[in-house]
Write an enzyme that holds these catalytic residues in place. Structure first.
Site, PDB file in Angstrom:
ATOM      1  N   ASP A   1     -11.509  -0.999  -6.865  1.00 33.67           N
ATOM      2  CA  ASP A   1     -12.652  -1.450  -7.665  1.00 33.67           C
ATOM      3  C   ASP A   1     -12.994  -2.919  -7.395  1.00 33.67           C
ATOM      4  OD1 ASP A   1     -14.273  -0.693 -10.396  1.00 33.67           O
ATOM      5  OD2 ASP A   1     -13.622  -2.783 -10.413  1.00 33.67           O
TER       6      ASP A   1
ATOM      7  N   SER B   1     -19.205   0.216 -16.395  1.00 34.32           N
ATOM      8  CA  SER B   1     -18.689  -1.150 -16.472  1.00 34.32           C
ATOM      9  C   SER B   1     -18.703  -1.616 -17.935  1.00 34.32           C
ATOM     10  CB  SER B   1     -19.508  -2.063 -15.550  1.00 34.32           C
ATOM     11  OG  SER B   1     -18.878  -3.306 -15.369  1.00 34.32           O
TER      12      SER B   1
ATOM     13  N   HIS C   1     -16.518  -1.553  -7.131  1.00 34.52           N
ATOM     14  CA  HIS C   1     -17.059  -1.525  -8.487  1.00 34.52           C
ATOM     15  C   HIS C   1     -18.570  -1.292  -8.532  1.00 34.52           C
ATOM     16  CE1 HIS C   1     -17.110  -2.318 -12.780  1.00 34.52           C
ATOM     17  NE2 HIS C   1     -18.142  -3.106 -12.587  1.00 34.52           N
TER      18      HIS C   1
END
Length: 285
Positions: free
Chosen positions: A210, A94, A266
């Site tokens: 995601d 991330s 995600h």
């Protein structure tokens, strides 16, 4: 019998030593402990591998300015890698994936061999699904008012907020992303490119489900066209066609790996065993 036993001991030691150390950088509003699943899986499948998941900039401190985080974590990475002349591998998740990439660009003397970017906003972010945890009242269309200001640029998110409808403000105010992507030239532009070209492999992992990185193609350097929501594939963007940071060069040498995995949220990229086994571990061999 004793000689045979010693032979297997030596083989085991050589085999375990063949795995390079791994440095992991966590995402926003989390910490090193959140990467324990990934760390443990690497250690399980690659016994004796040294895996370091940083505990710097955890929780709210992950919102600090990106350049500050890049410099501090970059020094940590260089200190670690200096102990291993054969090099190390780097994984960023991330926001941590963008930090990791910028570290490589800022420090050309790095000895990172392979860098795995796990759902990182490499071309920027224009989505508020995770922002509401931090800024509950923020709206997508007005977020630029906060992020494209001197105050907003003190936050990590502001440093890579890339509003396709306010590109003039993006280039005028953003102190981080336009520079590391060589969209705005600086004294470090040549180094930013040469530092990435040193890699043996650049692995970019992302996927359509995601639901946080927006657009999800940003994990592959794809992004929205200016003033609309059409997503342009990274190979049709200037960052690739002009080889601004070396993506085209890496691609031509078969050093660029684009991985698209559906059905992964995600918050699961670094926890999903199948993702780790299929798309991360093979690049740590």
């Amino acid at each position: 019998m004793v000689k045979l036993f010693l032979f297997f001991i030596i083989v085991a030691l050589v085999d375990s030593a063949s795995y390079k150390p791994v440095f992991i950088i966590h995402g926003i509003m989390t910490g090193g402990d959140s990467m324990e699943g990934l760390k443990s899986r690497i250690e399980e499948k690659h016994p004796s591998t040294i895996v370091y998941a940083t505990h710097r900039f955890e929780g709210w401190s992950s919102l600090e300015n990106m350049w500050h985080q890049v410099e501090e974590l970059g020094n940590d990475l260089l200190n670690m890698s200096s102990q291993y002349s054969d090099g190390i591998h780097l994984i960023g998740y991330s926001q941590g994936a963008l930090i990791a990439r910028a570290i490589l660009q800022l420090y050309p003397n790095h000895n990172v061999k392979r860098f795995i970017s796990l759902s990182g906003p490499q071309a920027g972010q224009y989505g508020t699904s995770f922002l509401h945890i931090i800024f509950p009242g923020i709206a997508l269309k007005t977020a630029f008012e906060l992020f494209y200001s001197h105050v907003g640029q003190h936050t990590s998110i502001g440093n890579y907020w890339n509003d396709p409808y306010h590109q003039v403000l993006y280039y005028n105010y953003s102190e981080f992303l336009p520079y590391v992507n060589n969209e705005k030239l600086s004294n470090g532009s040549d180094i930013f490119k040469l530092s990435l070209i040193k890699l043996e492999k650049l692995v970019l992992i992302g996927g359509p489900d995601d639901n946080v990185i927006t657009p999800w193609q940003s994990s592959h350097f794809g992004y929205f066209a200016e003033n609309n929501d059409t997503v342009i594939n990274f190979k049709n963007r200037d960052i690739y066609t002009k080889d601004s940071i070396g993506l085209k060069t890496l691609d031509a040498k078969n050093k660029l790996v684009i991985v698209t995995v559906p059905d992964v949220n995600h918050f699961m990229w670094h926890k999903d065993i199948e993702v780790i086994d299929k798309y991360i571990l093979p690049y740590l061999d």
